[in-house]
Design an enzyme around this catalytic site. Structure first.
Site, PDB file in Angstrom:
ATOM      1  N   GLY A  84       0.290   8.746   2.853  1.00  0.00           N
ATOM      2  CA  GLY A  84       0.778  10.103   2.716  1.00  0.00           C
ATOM      3  C   GLY A  84       2.265  10.238   2.962  1.00  0.00           C
ATOM      4  O   GLY A  84       2.914  11.123   2.414  1.00  0.00           O
ATOM      5  N   ASP A 112      -5.763   7.495  13.680  1.00  0.00           N
ATOM      6  CA  ASP A 112      -6.226   7.155  12.328  1.00  0.00           C
ATOM      7  C   ASP A 112      -6.853   5.760  12.324  1.00  0.00           C
ATOM      8  O   ASP A 112      -6.558   4.940  11.462  1.00  0.00           O
ATOM      9  CB  ASP A 112      -5.078   7.230  11.322  1.00  0.00           C
ATOM     10  CG  ASP A 112      -5.565   7.245   9.871  1.00  0.00           C
ATOM     11  OD1 ASP A 112      -6.736   7.622   9.632  1.00  0.00           O
ATOM     12  OD2 ASP A 112      -4.787   6.878   8.971  1.00  0.00           O
ATOM     13  N   GLY A 147       0.824  -1.206   0.000  1.00  0.00           N
ATOM     14  CA  GLY A 147       0.000   0.000   0.000  1.00  0.00           C
ATOM     15  C   GLY A 147       0.850   1.245   0.000  1.00  0.00           C
ATOM     16  O   GLY A 147       2.070   1.194   0.181  1.00  0.00           O
ATOM     17  N   GLY A 158       4.630   7.415   3.072  1.00  0.00           N
ATOM     18  CA  GLY A 158       5.526   6.411   2.531  1.00  0.00           C
ATOM     19  C   GLY A 158       4.793   5.285   1.841  1.00  0.00           C
ATOM     20  O   GLY A 158       3.561   5.271   1.766  1.00  0.00           O
TER      21      GLY A 158
END
Length: 371
Positions: free
Chosen positions: A28, A141, A25, A30
């Site tokens: 933002g 998050d 994946g 890395g």
């Protein structure tokens, strides 16, 4: 089956001694790759900091905090840190690769969860956040894509925008990073104001998502939310409504703690004797359990690596698969010939599970070094 994607032009093929074979994946800060190293038995998720940020002391400090957060995180619901170099060029870290589908994949493919499944998820996430908060960390998050459903329970990943609660200079940047649909109002207004109760808000938003198929502020702008827009709780089961509503209260002080959520959900599960992790399988519909197990068993070739033996001699390792490697991690305590049928929980199991859950519950709430 699996989240990995082919490598792209310009992607590195090695980092920190890890052979990188696939993309997992990109976020933002890395890109995460699937990696393998001869001296580490487990497949790794190798996160490489984006070069453009590396020269910034602020972003470098953020990445070092992520490494420190993961070091603290070792527990039942997080992936262990295998190795890292926060001062390297580029900076990188490697965690144990959790071979399991994210929650958003399950909801997207099979639809909303029923009440029992939602209580099980609330218990696992409440425990995960209690564990994280007890170590002085905010996740900031918590979203369905950062929650993995394994064959033994849930794992919370991606601490890229986490922060510590026991230091002052952890975050000086007021820029917002995260997922608006699952973020508390105070975090939207200023990420520096996020607290443990902000993570609880996200937990409540995740429960809305899994029981309705949409987040509580679907198609509601951040500006409207800050002007007082209320969450849409239509479709949330009556049994969970009060808990979810309290998690999503605009005023943080009125929200429960993660431990409160854990205890409430644990109490609701006690009547079912549903385990957080068990040989008997997940308390999810059969098709979802089968999907999770097939995901775990799905192979991807591991590259041939040179392994140094205990005596110092090098030998070529045989190619294995992630399915084989993960099977040993997830099923070494399972005995298929003797295991009870899925969802069959007897009186002996009820007693063992309740005792184990009570020990885990009572183990949280103390920060490292506290008496």
């Amino acid at each position: 089956m699996g989240p990995w994607q082919p490598m792209q032009a310009g992607d590195p093929d090695q980092c920190g001694g890890f052979r990188l074979t696939h993309r997992i994946g990109e976020g933002g800060f890395g890109t995460v790759f699937l990696g393998f190293r001869p001296d580490i038995a487990d497949p790794a998720a190798v996160k490489i900091f984006k070069p453009g940020y590396g020269a910034s002391p602020v972003w470098r400090s953020r990445f070092l905090r992520e490494i420190d957060a993961i070091k603290r995180m070792a527990g039942a619901h997080t992936a262990a840190l295998l190795d890292a170099d926060g001062n390297g060029d580029p900076a990188w870290l490697a965690t144990r690769y959790v071979h399991a589908p994210p929650l958003n994949t399950l909801v997207g493919q099979y639809g909303a969860f029923d009440t029992l499944c939602a209580w099980w998820l609330a218990t696992g996430l409440g425990e995960a956040l209690a564990e994280i908060h007890a170590k002085g960390i905010l996740h900031r998050d918590l979203t369905p894509r950062n929650i993995l459903v394994t064959s033994t329970g849930v794992k919370v990943i991606d601490f890229g925008i986490s922060r510590f609660t026991d230091t002052d200079g952890v975050t000086t940047d007021s820029s917002f990073f995260g997922s608006v649909d699952f973020t508390a109002n105070e975090h939207l207004l200023d990420p520096r104001q996020a607290t443990e109760k902000s993570d609880v808000f996200a937990l409540g938003a995740v429960l809305v998502y899994v029981t309705t198929g949409r987040p509580p502020f679907h198609q509601v702008s951040a500006a409207d939310r800050l002007q007082g827009a209320l969450p849409n709780l239509d479709g949330v089961p009556d049994e969970l409504y009060d808990l979810v509503e309290s998690c999503l209260t605009p005023t943080p002080a009125y929200r429960p703690t993660a431990m409160n959520v854990f205890r409430t959900a644990l109490g609701c599960l006690a009547d079912f004797a549903v385990p957080l992790a068990s040989d008997s399988g997940l308390p999810l519909p059969m098709e979802i359990r089968d999907f999770v197990e097939q995901w775990v068993a799905s192979p991807v070739s591991v590259p041939d690596l040179v392994v140094v033996s205990a005596g110092g001699a090098a030998a070529d390792s045989a190619a294995i698969s992630i399915g084989d490697a993960t099977k040993s991690q997830h099923t070494d305590s399972r005995h298929p010939d003797n295991a009870p049928p899925k969802s069959a929980f007897g009186d002996e199991w009820r007693a063992r599970w309740r005792s184990a859950a009570a020990r885990r519950r009572d183990g949280y709430g103390r920060r490292p070094g506290s008496m």
